[in-house]
Motif scaffolding. Structure first.
Motif: not given
Length: 336
Positions: A160-183
């Motif tokens: 799923l990481i390879l398809i949706f994060a690396v190739n399609l770049k639709w979804l993030p591959s790691s973490g619980a939130y983007a940097i500075g966007e915890a809220d």
């Protein structure tokens, strides 16, 4: 009076068994972690350990209490634990309770929502397959479910990481939130999609198939034939009788499944670098962070033991003959 006394003895035995299980778990984890290969000072000091002289290393081990016999170390840890002091994390240089407190919310979100989705969808699929037993829809769902349940969670995560994060770049591959966007709720939802998908797909069909079989057992029972002979419709028999009789077993399955889903959540967190208890457990074992590893194992063990006991209690309430031993009540009590 008699029933109250019986219940008191029953739950008293359960509580003592719970305490004994947690104690044995703590002893096993403490000894195994310290006898395993590795250097805990690397976690505390990093690469500086290689430059330490024997005198410096001895002083550090004495400071951290690592030069005492394992039995002495365990007694000291147990005494401190009774006072709420579980020590500091060698890797994070802060109280282990604070380290876990900062991560446990993420695991509760991932595991909790995943748990609700798994059993909500499992009940729906189980009823659907039982309704269309041996028809095309039932065969398709069973076939897809069997395939997905056989896929290892770590492999599915990487795909799923390879398809949706690396190739399609639709979804993030790691973490619980983007940097500075915890809220920011949107960022958290995006980061939950892939790990949540793996958690649900890894367990859904296993429990849906169990529920399907439980319902089919009820469908073939004598009382269902009697109900049908009286003219009751299939929908009424299925929903008002069969499904209602399955619910106690369904609750028991939910209780006993918590350790299974919890273990899968830990694996998923590690693959996706999701900052939860699973990733923390992997890091504590890898870096020999003894104090952090101990508290994580104790907390996980408490959840597992409690849920297994809850499932056993539910099963014994459904079928009292499942009790391993009957509680004998003194004659004096029966006369009260």
């Amino acid at each position: 009076m008699k029933n109250s006394f019986v219940q008191l003895i029953y739950f008293g035995k359960k509580f003592l068994f719970f305490l004994a299980s947690v104690f044995l778990l703590s002893v096993a984890v403490f000894y195994i972690s310290r006898l395993a290969p590795g250097d805990p000072l690397v976690s505390y000091y990093g690469d500086r350990v290689e430059k330490m002289s024997p005198e410096e290393r001895g002083w550090v081990e004495e400071k951290l209490g690592l030069n005492d016999p394992i039995f002495v170390q365990y007694i000291r840890w147990l005494e401190n634990a009774f006072h709420g002091d579980f020590g500091i994390s060698y890797k994070y240089k802060m109280d282990v309770a604070e380290v876990i407190g900062a991560r446990i919310g993420n695991t509760l979100i991932l595991g909790g929502i995943g748990f609700l989705l798994i059993f909500g969808l499992a009940l729906l699929l189980g009823v659907l397959c039982a309704w269309y037993e041996d028809r095309m829809l039932d065969r398709i769902i069973c076939g897809i479910g069997t395939v997905t349940s056989c896929i290892p969670e770590f492999w599915l995560s990487l795909v799923l990481i390879l398809i949706f994060a690396v190739n399609l770049k639709w979804l993030p591959s790691s973490g619980a939130y983007a940097i500075g966007e915890a809220d920011r709720l949107g960022s958290r939802i995006l980061h939950l999609i892939l790990p949540m998908t793996v958690v649900v797909m890894g367990h859904l069909w296993y429990y849906a198939y169990m529920i399907r079989n439980k319902i089919l057992e009820e469908v073939r029972a004598d009382y269902v034939l009697l109900a049908k002979s009286k003219g009751l419709k299939k929908q009424s028999v299925m929903m008002r009788h069969c499904l209602r009789n399955v619910i106690p077993s369904y609750l028991s399955i939910m209780a006993i499944s918590v350790p299974h889903i919890l273990g899968g959540t830990y694996i998923v967190e590690t693959v996706f670098s999701y900052p939860g208890i699973g990733t923390l457990s992997y890091e504590s074992a890898r870096y020999k962070d003894y104090n952090l590893l101990m508290l994580l194992c104790i907390l996980s063990g408490i959840v597992v033991i409690f849920c297994n006991m809850a499932a056993q209690i539910i099963n014994e309430k459904i079928n009292p003959r499942m009790k391993s031993d009957a509680v004998t009540v003194p004659a004096e009590v029966t006369k009260v």
